[in-house]
Design an enzyme around this catalytic site. Structure first.
Site, PDB file in Angstrom:
ATOM      1  N   PHE A 428     -33.550  99.694   0.886  1.00 21.77           N
ATOM      2  CA  PHE A 428     -34.464 100.440   1.629  1.00 21.77           C
ATOM      3  C   PHE A 428     -33.955 101.476   1.877  1.00 21.77           C
ATOM      4  O   PHE A 428     -34.225 102.640   2.818  1.00 21.77           O
ATOM      5  CB  PHE A 428     -34.901 100.097   3.310  1.00 21.77           C
ATOM      6  CG  PHE A 428     -34.537  98.168   2.942  1.00 21.77           C
ATOM      7  CD1 PHE A 428     -35.603  97.637   1.623  1.00 21.77           C
ATOM      8  CD2 PHE A 428     -33.924  97.991   3.750  1.00 21.77           C
ATOM      9  CE1 PHE A 428     -35.078  95.935   2.010  1.00 21.77           C
ATOM     10  CE2 PHE A 428     -33.803  96.179   3.889  1.00 21.77           C
ATOM     11  CZ  PHE A 428     -33.625  95.331   2.875  1.00 21.77           C
ATOM     12  N   CYS A 429     -33.606 102.479   1.280  1.00 26.55           N
ATOM     13  CA  CYS A 429     -32.676 103.729   1.261  1.00 26.55           C
ATOM     14  C   CYS A 429     -32.629 104.108   2.829  1.00 26.55           C
ATOM     15  O   CYS A 429     -32.840 104.882   3.169  1.00 26.55           O
ATOM     16  CB  CYS A 429     -34.646 104.689   1.328  1.00 26.55           C
ATOM     17  SG  CYS A 429     -35.310 104.938  -0.161  1.00 26.55           S
TER      18      CYS A 429
END
Ligand code: PLP
EC number: 2.8.1.9
Length: 737
Positions: A428-429
């Site tokens: 998720f970054c």
């Protein structure tokens, strides 16, 4: 990083079947009480395309209600909005409306134009980059150690990336772990920095982790600004950037109390629409300090074309909004606020509602046990979901088998898709949080990269270790049914009720028995239809299959020696009789399945001619949506109910589906080739042609959406990349695989 152990599965399943109210014994959970929170059957709210979909990626992008779009488009139909930089009356209307929206945004965050400025940007990332470029950094020199750029390691990639901009200005970047901040909080440090001194430092942290949903204390803002809490020692004055992108989607934020210097936002995380629009809210203490370099349309008070003379506009917003802002999207925000408030009664209700759903799901998930007592999931969190102060409506976890081994997130994602449940997987970054929760060292990240794993791919396990997790997140339109559908999915795919028998997989749009053989089918000798194995099309070659998933079948293994047997006119039994078992080698073709239409059901044959791309007509067609996007079972699970049969004698493909008259499509390519660009092969273009209106309306009737059938042009030759590796080389490439 808790793995909570509570109760027994049987108890849980029972409780899931009881009413919401009764389950809620220990924690208050009454949707009816929460005025205005929409349920799915609220007609003003229903998104027609959402029926049957359980959308659990609100932290990725939330959804918008229909009424938001209708009131926005009505506004556009009734008013003329011109370019806000012109002077005519339609432009004035735009300018004034945009100003109203700025007030509205400030009011939403309990502040006013006296204390904050709204700078519209393309999103949070653009806002963060703006701060990196415009912050009054002081490079180290003889008199000063220079500014520090300091960020919490549980930050989004877009925050961490600021360090590349500051490095170019010779500014030191210092990552700070959450543990160190919690420690600093406890130590009640005596001021180590000088709140009025030099140089100026910046501390960035997320109000809510986009990995785990952890909500970090908003009190850090004042603590750090005042110098009572110091991310790093040394003289200087601290500024605070609160990355609120994830937090403000499901929580109110009062900027009159929590006076962050900079607040980046992305509006699609609050309203679902519009995308590509965000803002940087800048406190009035920090705004005058920002340095402007580039100037673009609308930002100059005066400049000369031939001389280095440029005076920026007075107002901070005008100075930093280069070019024409996305003014229609800004106007859409007004409708976003209106509808959000009307449907929910405000952010406080949203905060309670989403938290309650997350807490319920967390409690149930952490209770799940295999019959041997082993937990079914491992949840990555810093809280025990005790209150919305410390936890957002996000659950990050991995599924385990009954030996405690992690099941790769890609497998979970694929199974969830089959149940029409949309989750997010990976890191998720947020590599920092991912490493901390999953125990991945820096060396391992580098090793994973060498092993071919990059952010966002589906390489979920390396040497049995996870490279990421599964994340579910709730939004204001999420319902208890969504949470329960998700729990039922986990239970149905992982747990068997008693001894042996797996729970039936509840497939959306599950079909009944296959229809009887048609004329067309009989015309081709020895063929039978077979449902497409659900996992096959998206499974990677080395995929680990869930123990109760449908059996996957490798369609064919094309090896030259075996192709010989296909060419000779033998039936399977003759083949088996003619060749002794031992003489077959290690690769044997036992069944032949064609998938004439990508992602649709298979067509089984005992012998079949080869074309220039492998088996003739295998994956020659595909179903695309109105935008020409190729559909897979991920988006359209009902594709598996479409059964193609190829009749070589009559030169037609007959397509059948339950409740539909069979339809024939000629095998000949007759219409004019249309070019499409499939994302997988965007570097090269694929020549395709549309199979016409007749089949298109047939598909549209079956799916209830405007779909088309397209065909890959058989004379298409691939010019790029040679296929590597051993085995059979094919000059032409089938792009529909
Ligand atoms: C989504 C998100 C961002 C980035 O937002 P974009 O809209 O992709 O620019 C930054 N930080 C956090 C915490 C986020 O959740």
């Amino acid at each position: 990083m808790h793995v909570k152990r509570l109760g027994e599965i049987s108890g849980l399943v029972l409780r899931l079947n009881t009413s919401y109210g009764r389950w809620s014994g220990s924690h208050k959970l009454d949707l009816g009480e929460m005025s205005g929170i929409p349920l799915k059957n609220n007609p003003s709210f229903i998104l027609c395309f959402l029926s049957g979909t359980v959308y659990l990626d609100h932290a990725g992008a939330t959804l918008f209600p229909q009424s938001q779009l209708t009131s926005f488009t009505k506004d556009l139909m009734e008013n003329v909005y011109g370019n806000p930089h012109s002077q005519n009356s339609s432009s004035k209307l735009t300018h004034d409306t945009v100003e109203q929206v700025r007030y509205r945004i400030l009011a939403h965050f309990h502040t006013s134009p006296e204390d904050y400025t709204v700078i519209f940007t393309a999103g949070s990332t653009a806002a963060l980059k703006l701060v990196a470029e415009a912050f009054p950094w002081v490079p180290p020199g003889p008199e000063s150690s220079g500014s520090h750029f300091c960020y919490l390691t549980d930050s989004h990639t877009s925050v961490v990336g600021m360090r590349e901009v500051v490095a170019a200005m010779n500014i030191t970047s210092i990552p700070v772990r959450p543990e160190d901040m919690w420690l600093a909080e406890e130590q009640d440090a005596t001021a180590a920095s000088d709140p009025d001194g030099q140089p100026l430092h910046l501390f960035c942290y997320p109000a809510q982790s986009n990995f785990s949903g952890t909500r970090y204390p908003l009190s850090w803002i004042e603590e750090v600004k005042s110098g009572r809490m110091c991310p790093v020692g040394g003289p200087g004055k601290w500024f605070v950037l609160l990355d609120a992108a994830a937090y403000v989607g499901t929580s109110p934020l009062d900027l009159s109390v929590h006076r962050a210097d900079f607040l980046p936002l992305s509006f699609y995380k609050i309203f679902g629409f519009p995308t590509g629009l965000g803002a940087l809210l800048v406190n009035s203490r920090s705004a005058p300090l920002l340095r402007k370099t580039y100037f673009g349309g609308g930002t100059a008070a005066a400049y000369l074309a031939e001389e280095d003379f440029y005076i920026p506009k007075e107002s901070v917003a005008e100075r930093f909004e280069d070019g024409t802002i996305s003014f229609l999207d800004v106007i859409a925000l007004k409708h976003g606020f209106d509808v959000l408030e009307r449907l929910t009664g405000g952010m406080e209700n949203i905060r309670q509602h989403t938290f309650t759903l997350a807490q319920y799901t967390y409690t149930a998930l952490s209770t799940l046990r295999y019959p041997n007592g082993a937990p079914v999931v491992q949840i990555y969190s810093d809280s025990e979901f005790s209150s919305p102060e410390v936890q957002g409506p996000v659950i990050s976890f991995n599924v385990l088998d009954d030996n405690g081994n992690i099941i790769g997130y890609s497998q979970v994602d694929k199974m969830a898709s089959l149940h029409n449940i949309h989750v997010r997987t990976g890191c998720f970054c947020n590599t920092g949080a991912c490493q901390r929760h999953l125990g991945i060292s820096d060396e391992m990240v580098k090793k994973h990269l060498q092993a071919g794993h990059v952010c966002g791919d589906d390489v979920d396990l390396i040497d049995g270790q996870p490279t990421g997790s599964v994340r579910i997140s709730f939004g204001y339109m999420s319902t208890l049914e969504d949470a329960q559908a998700f729990l039922r999915f986990i239970i149905a795919t992982r747990l068997r009720p008693s001894h042996g028998q797996p729970l039936p997989l509840v497939m959306p749009g599950e079909a009944g028995a296959l229809p009887a053989e048609s004329e067309a089918q009989k015309a081709v000798p020895a063929t039978r239809a077979r449902r497409s194995p659900s996992l096959q099309e998206d499974a990677s070659p080395d995929s680990r299959v869930w123990d109760n998933s449908p059996t996957t079948v490798d369609a064919v293994s094309l090896r030259p020696p075996l192709l010989e047997t296909t060419r000779t006119q033998q039936t399977p039994s003759e083949k088996a009789a003619g060749i002794p078992d031992g003489g077959l080698g290690s690769h044997i073709v036992t069944n032949l399945f064609l998938y004439p239409i990508k992602s649709c059901a298979a067509f089984e044959v005992t012998r079949w001619p080869l074309g220039n791309q492998g088996l003739l007509y295998d994956r020659s067609w595909m179903v695309v949506n109105h935008n020409g996007v190729c559909l897979s079972q991920k988006q359209e699970p009902r594709l598996c109910l479409i059964q193609p049969f190829i009749d070589l004698q009559r030169r037609i493909m007959v397509i059948k589906a339950q409740g539909m008259e069979p339809i024939a499509v000629p095998l000949e390519e007759n219409s004019k080739p249309a070019q499409i660009c499939q994302s997988k092969v965007c570097a090269d273009r694929v020549n395709t042609y549309d199979c016409g209106e007749k089949i298109s309306s047939w598909l549209s009737k079956f799916f209830g959406r405007p779909y088309h059938l397209i065909r890959q042009s058989s004379d298409f030759q691939r010019n790029a990349r040679k296929k590597r590796g051993k085995g059979m080389r094919m000059e032409r490439k089938n792009y529909f695989q």
